[in-house]
Write an enzyme that holds these catalytic residues in place. Structure first.
Site, PDB file in Angstrom:
ATOM      1  N   CYS A 213      32.847  36.114  38.483  1.00  0.00           N
ATOM      2  CA  CYS A 213      32.181  36.847  37.387  1.00  0.00           C
ATOM      3  C   CYS A 213      32.885  36.438  35.983  1.00  0.00           C
ATOM      4  O   CYS A 213      34.016  35.910  35.906  1.00  0.00           O
ATOM      5  CB  CYS A 213      32.111  38.099  37.360  1.00  0.00           C
ATOM      6  SG  CYS A 213      33.510  39.257  36.968  1.00  0.00           S
TER       7      CYS A 213
ATOM      8  N   ASN B   9      37.853  43.387  46.387  1.00  0.00           N
ATOM      9  CA  ASN B   9      37.054  44.159  45.616  1.00  0.00           C
ATOM     10  C   ASN B   9      37.329  45.875  45.902  1.00  0.00           C
ATOM     11  O   ASN B   9      37.228  46.079  47.198  1.00  0.00           O
ATOM     12  CB  ASN B   9      35.495  43.991  45.330  1.00  0.00           C
ATOM     13  CG  ASN B   9      34.837  43.725  46.471  1.00  0.00           C
ATOM     14  OD1 ASN B   9      35.233  43.526  47.661  1.00  0.00           O
ATOM     15  ND2 ASN B   9      33.250  43.725  46.306  1.00  0.00           N
TER      16      ASN B   9
ATOM     17  N   CYS C 157      37.030  43.881  40.352  1.00  0.00           N
ATOM     18  CA  CYS C 157      36.852  42.517  41.223  1.00  0.00           C
ATOM     19  C   CYS C 157      38.111  42.011  42.199  1.00  0.00           C
ATOM     20  O   CYS C 157      39.208  42.294  41.573  1.00  0.00           O
ATOM     21  CB  CYS C 157      36.106  41.470  40.561  1.00  0.00           C
ATOM     22  SG  CYS C 157      34.860  41.724  39.637  1.00  0.00           S
TER      23      CYS C 157
ATOM     24  N   CYS D 214      36.338  37.954  35.236  1.00  0.00           N
ATOM     25  CA  CYS D 214      37.308  37.257  36.178  1.00  0.00           C
ATOM     26  C   CYS D 214      37.777  36.012  35.543  1.00  0.00           C
ATOM     27  O   CYS D 214      38.970  35.509  35.540  1.00  0.00           O
ATOM     28  CB  CYS D 214      37.070  37.436  37.301  1.00  0.00           C
ATOM     29  SG  CYS D 214      36.957  39.055  38.283  1.00  0.00           S
TER      30      CYS D 214
ATOM     31  N   GLU E 240      39.319  39.201  42.524  1.00  0.00           N
ATOM     32  CA  GLU E 240      40.243  37.834  41.955  1.00  0.00           C
ATOM     33  C   GLU E 240      41.144  38.929  40.768  1.00  0.00           C
ATOM     34  O   GLU E 240      42.203  38.529  40.738  1.00  0.00           O
ATOM     35  CB  GLU E 240      39.414  36.993  40.855  1.00  0.00           C
ATOM     36  CG  GLU E 240      38.271  36.431  41.509  1.00  0.00           C
ATOM     37  CD  GLU E 240      36.748  36.823  41.893  1.00  0.00           C
ATOM     38  OE1 GLU E 240      36.833  38.318  42.000  1.00  0.00           O
ATOM     39  OE2 GLU E 240      35.692  36.254  41.808  1.00  0.00           O
TER      40      GLU E 240
ATOM     41  N   GLU F 184      35.698  49.293  44.951  1.00  0.00           N
ATOM     42  CA  GLU F 184      34.708  50.103  44.069  1.00  0.00           C
ATOM     43  C   GLU F 184      34.870  51.494  43.920  1.00  0.00           C
ATOM     44  O   GLU F 184      35.899  51.952  44.537  1.00  0.00           O
ATOM     45  CB  GLU F 184      33.243  49.702  44.754  1.00  0.00           C
ATOM     46  CG  GLU F 184      32.916  48.168  44.863  1.00  0.00           C
ATOM     47  CD  GLU F 184      31.657  48.096  45.252  1.00  0.00           C
ATOM     48  OE1 GLU F 184      31.132  48.530  46.063  1.00  0.00           O
ATOM     49  OE2 GLU F 184      31.219  46.756  45.214  1.00  0.00           O
TER      50      GLU F 184
HETATM   51  N1  THU Z   1      32.744  41.145  42.711  1.00  0.00           N
HETATM   52  C1  THU Z   1      33.997  40.461  43.016  1.00  0.00           C
HETATM   53  O1  THU Z   1      34.805  41.170  43.624  1.00  0.00           O
HETATM   54  N2  THU Z   1      34.263  39.216  42.370  1.00  0.00           N
HETATM   55  C2  THU Z   1      33.184  38.451  41.802  1.00  0.00           C
HETATM   56  O2  THU Z   1      33.485  37.498  41.360  1.00  0.00           O
HETATM   57  C3  THU Z   1      31.952  39.013  41.703  1.00  0.00           C
HETATM   58  C4  THU Z   1      31.769  40.313  41.985  1.00  0.00           C
HETATM   59  C5  THU Z   1      32.661  42.195  43.297  1.00  0.00           C
HETATM   60  C6  THU Z   1      32.182  43.515  42.190  1.00  0.00           C
HETATM   61  C7  THU Z   1      31.514  44.363  43.239  1.00  0.00           C
HETATM   62  O3  THU Z   1      32.349  45.198  43.730  1.00  0.00           O
HETATM   63  C8  THU Z   1      30.589  43.618  43.996  1.00  0.00           C
HETATM   64  O4  THU Z   1      31.502  42.345  44.283  1.00  0.00           O
HETATM   65  C9  THU Z   1      29.181  43.465  43.608  1.00  0.00           C
HETATM   66  O5  THU Z   1      28.934  42.914  42.534  1.00  0.00           O
END
Ligand code: THU
Length: 155
Positions: free
Chosen positions: A88, A47, A58, A91, A60, A49
């Site tokens: 999520c 991930n 994300c 994704c 994935e 940000e």
């Molecule tokens: N996140 C992912 O990378 N994948 C997921 O399946 C769920 C959430 C990340 C997004 C954000 O950077 C952090 O996790 C918290 O939501």
């Protein structure tokens, strides 16, 4: 779970390593992902940000887009690593685009000491019942996998 194939162990190790590269100063929730393509190659994602929160991506999707950028034609398996590995909804829809009903999804949840806690095996299709399907919607005439193959021919 029974003994995992070597390729899947490699997939999991790649996702575990990717999680260490997460850029998540806002959520402090590192996620690692890896995809195994039809061609037998493995691509990683984490991930990433942003101070403008909505721009975050994300793990994935980063892994999948990485594979697609390298002209891969479809996904055999996907692995997600997090303290609670649950992709999520967005994704799941992106996974669906490049998956078949057989595409495996390994969810690896780690405890706080990052020791492997649990590995669940499911499929992308099971994780997104009643998906928005590019074929059923009529948006794609062919199997999406074929579409990706055609993309290679068009080169
Ligand atoms: N996140 C992912 O990378 N994948 C997921 O399946 C769920 C959430 C990340 C997004 C954000 O950077 C952090 O996790 C918290 O939501």
């Amino acid at each position: 779970m029974t003994k995992l194939p070597r390729q899947i162990l490699r997939l999991i190790d790649t996702a575990v390593s990717a999680q260490k590269n997460a850029y998540c100063p806002y959520s402090r929730y590192p996620v690692g992902a890896a995809v195994l393509t039809d061609g037998g190659r493995i691509f990683a994602g984490t991930n990433v940000e942003n101070a403008s929160y909505g721009l975050s991506l994300c793990a994935e999707r980063v892994a999948i887009f990485n594979a697609i950028t390298r002209r891969q034609t479809g996904l055999k398996a996907i692995c997600v690593v997090a303290s609670l590995a649950k992709p999520c909804g967005a994704c799941r829809q992106v996974m669906f685009e490049f998956s078949t009903k057989d595409t495996l999804l390994y969810l690896v949840s780690l405890n706080p000491n990052n020791r492997r806690q649990s590995i669940t095996r499911t499929t992308v299709h099971k994780m997104l019942p009643a998906a928005f399907d590019p074929l059923a919607s009529g948006l794609l005439a062919a199997n999406p996998k074929n579409l990706l193959r055609n993309r290679q021919k068009r080169r």
